[in-house]
Structures are given as structure tokens and as C-alpha cells.
Design a protein around this motif. Structure first.
Motif, short mmCIF file in Angstrom:
data_model
loop_
_atom_site.label_atom_id
_atom_site.label_comp_id
_atom_site.label_asym_id
_atom_site.label_seq_id
_atom_site.Cartn_x
_atom_site.Cartn_y
_atom_site.Cartn_z
N PRO A 86 0.82 -1.22 0.00
CA PRO A 86 0.00 0.00 0.00
C PRO A 86 0.85 1.28 0.00
O PRO A 86 0.51 2.25 -0.67
CB PRO A 86 -0.82 -0.12 1.29
N GLU A 87 1.97 1.25 0.71
CA GLU A 87 2.86 2.42 0.75
C GLU A 87 3.42 2.73 -0.63
O GLU A 87 3.61 3.90 -0.99
CB GLU A 87 4.01 2.19 1.75
N GLU A 88 3.70 1.69 -1.41
CA GLU A 88 4.23 1.90 -2.77
C GLU A 88 3.16 2.50 -3.67
O GLU A 88 3.45 3.39 -4.47
CB GLU A 88 4.74 0.57 -3.35
N TRP A 89 1.91 2.00 -3.55
CA TRP A 89 0.81 2.59 -4.31
C TRP A 89 0.63 4.04 -3.92
O TRP A 89 0.44 4.92 -4.77
CB TRP A 89 -0.49 1.82 -4.09
N THR A 108 -12.61 12.37 -5.79
CA THR A 108 -13.37 11.19 -5.36
C THR A 108 -12.47 9.99 -5.62
O THR A 108 -11.53 10.07 -6.42
CB THR A 108 -14.69 11.03 -6.15
N LEU A 109 -12.75 8.88 -4.98
CA LEU A 109 -11.96 7.67 -5.22
C LEU A 109 -12.11 7.24 -6.67
O LEU A 109 -11.15 6.80 -7.30
CB LEU A 109 -12.39 6.55 -4.27
N TYR A 110 -13.31 7.41 -7.20
CA TYR A 110 -13.57 7.05 -8.59
C TYR A 110 -12.69 7.87 -9.54
O TYR A 110 -12.10 7.33 -10.48
CB TYR A 110 -15.05 7.25 -8.93
N GLU A 111 -12.59 9.17 -9.31
CA GLU A 111 -11.76 10.03 -10.17
C GLU A 111 -10.31 9.56 -10.20
O GLU A 111 -9.67 9.58 -11.24
CB GLU A 111 -11.79 11.48 -9.69
N LEU A 112 -9.81 9.16 -9.04
CA LEU A 112 -8.41 8.74 -8.97
C LEU A 112 -8.13 7.49 -9.79
O LEU A 112 -7.13 7.41 -10.47
CB LEU A 112 -8.01 8.46 -7.52
N ALA A 129 -10.43 -1.35 -2.43
CA ALA A 129 -9.81 -1.82 -1.18
C ALA A 129 -8.32 -1.49 -1.15
O ALA A 129 -7.80 -1.01 -0.14
CB ALA A 129 -10.03 -3.32 -1.00
N THR A 130 -7.63 -1.72 -2.25
CA THR A 130 -6.20 -1.43 -2.32
C THR A 130 -5.97 0.07 -2.33
O THR A 130 -5.04 0.57 -1.67
CB THR A 130 -5.57 -2.09 -3.57
N LEU A 131 -6.82 0.81 -3.05
CA LEU A 131 -6.70 2.27 -3.06
C LEU A 131 -6.84 2.84 -1.65
O LEU A 131 -6.04 3.69 -1.24
CB LEU A 131 -7.77 2.88 -3.98
#
Length: 158
Positions: A86-89, A108-112, A129-131
Motif C-alpha cells: 500500500p505504501e508503494e501505491w 473522489t476515489l472514482y476520479e483517482l 480496497a487497495t486504493l
């Protein structure tokens, strides 16, 4: 863009699909499986899978050999595949935010993960979940804050 995957030699070797009794051989086998799963999922940008998907995937079902990987724990219905921590993402996302001048912006999470602006980024298409794990890592570093927006969750970058 068609994605091709080069299967390792072990994939064509029937014993690869059977848990090996010798401890040393089993350790090598499991390391090879880890490498295979991570490489395959990375290429296909897949970070989770249900048991049903896994049973149908060529990753765990070699039709040519008529072999498949058997599940030992049938109570599980899905699992995460972490081919990046997760830190790498989070670092990849934050680098994009910085280089595109988006600091102090809200997304928004969707935009990302699905927006036009991120289409060329490696994190485009990342599952929620990963985001969220990546954004939580950024939040701990005080680089972002996960917030609630009118249509769900969002994030503000600092």
C-alpha cells in the motif's frame, strides 16, 4: 492494447500443481507460485480475486495439462493480491498528484482510479480496497486525508 503473458516453465510441469511433500522442494514450489501469481496479476492490473474467478482463471487452471490448483480452505470467498505494498501505491499516487500540480485538491476515489486524467498512470483501475490502503498510508504520512464527499468517499492531498 493486448496483454500477453509469458508462462514460466513450471506451469507446463504437472507436479507444479501438486503440493510437494519434500520441504525444500515445496519452498521452491511456493516461491515459484508467488512469483507467477504476482507477475500475472500485475500485468492484468488485478489486485483481488474471488475463489470462483480463481478456479476459472488460466492462472490456476492449466487446461492443456488438465491440472488445477486445489483449494485447501474452501471457506474463503476472495483474497487480495498484493503485488505492490500500500505504501508503494501511495507513493505512486502522490507522485502523480505532485507532478500534475494537484496538491490541495480533492478527488473522489472514482476520479483517482477511473478518471481520464489518470488513464496513463499505473494506479488507474486499482480496486477500491487497495486504493484505500494506499490512501491510509498517505494519511499516516500527513500527505492526504480521506474524507466523505456527497457521492461517497474522497481524498484531499496536501
Amino acid at each position: 492494447m493486448a496483454m500477453s503473458f509469458e508462462w514460466p516453465w513450471q506451469y507446463r510441469f504437472p507436479p507444479f500443481f501438486t503440493l510437494q511433500p519434500n520441504v525444500d522442494t515445496r519452498q521452491k514450489q511456493l516461491a515459484a507460485w508467488c512469483s507467477l501469481v504476482l507477475s500475472f496479476c500485475r500485468l492484468h492490473k488485478q489486485s483481488s480475486m474471488t475463489v470462483m474467478e480463481a478456479q476459472e482463471s488460466p492462472l490456476f487452471n492449466n487446461v492443456k495439462l488438465q491440472r488445477n490448483l486445489e483449494w485447501l480452505d474452501k471457506n474463503k470467498s476472495s483474497f487480495l493480491i498484493m503485488w505492490r505494498r500500500p505504501e508503494e501505491w501511495g507513493k505512486l499516487i502522490y507522485q502523480w498528484v505532485s507532478k500534475s500540480g494537484q496538491n490541495n485538491s480533492v478527488f473522489t476515489l472514482y476520479e483517482l482510479t477511473n478518471g481520464e486524467d489518470t488513464e496513463d498512470e499505473e494506479f488507474h483501475g486499482l480496486d477500491e480496497a487497495t486504493l484505500l490502503r494506499a490512501l491510509q498510508a498517505l494519511q499516516q504520512e500527513h500527505k492526504a486525508e480521506i474524507i466523505t464527499v456527497s457521492d461517497g468517499r474522497g481524498v484531499k492531498f496536501f
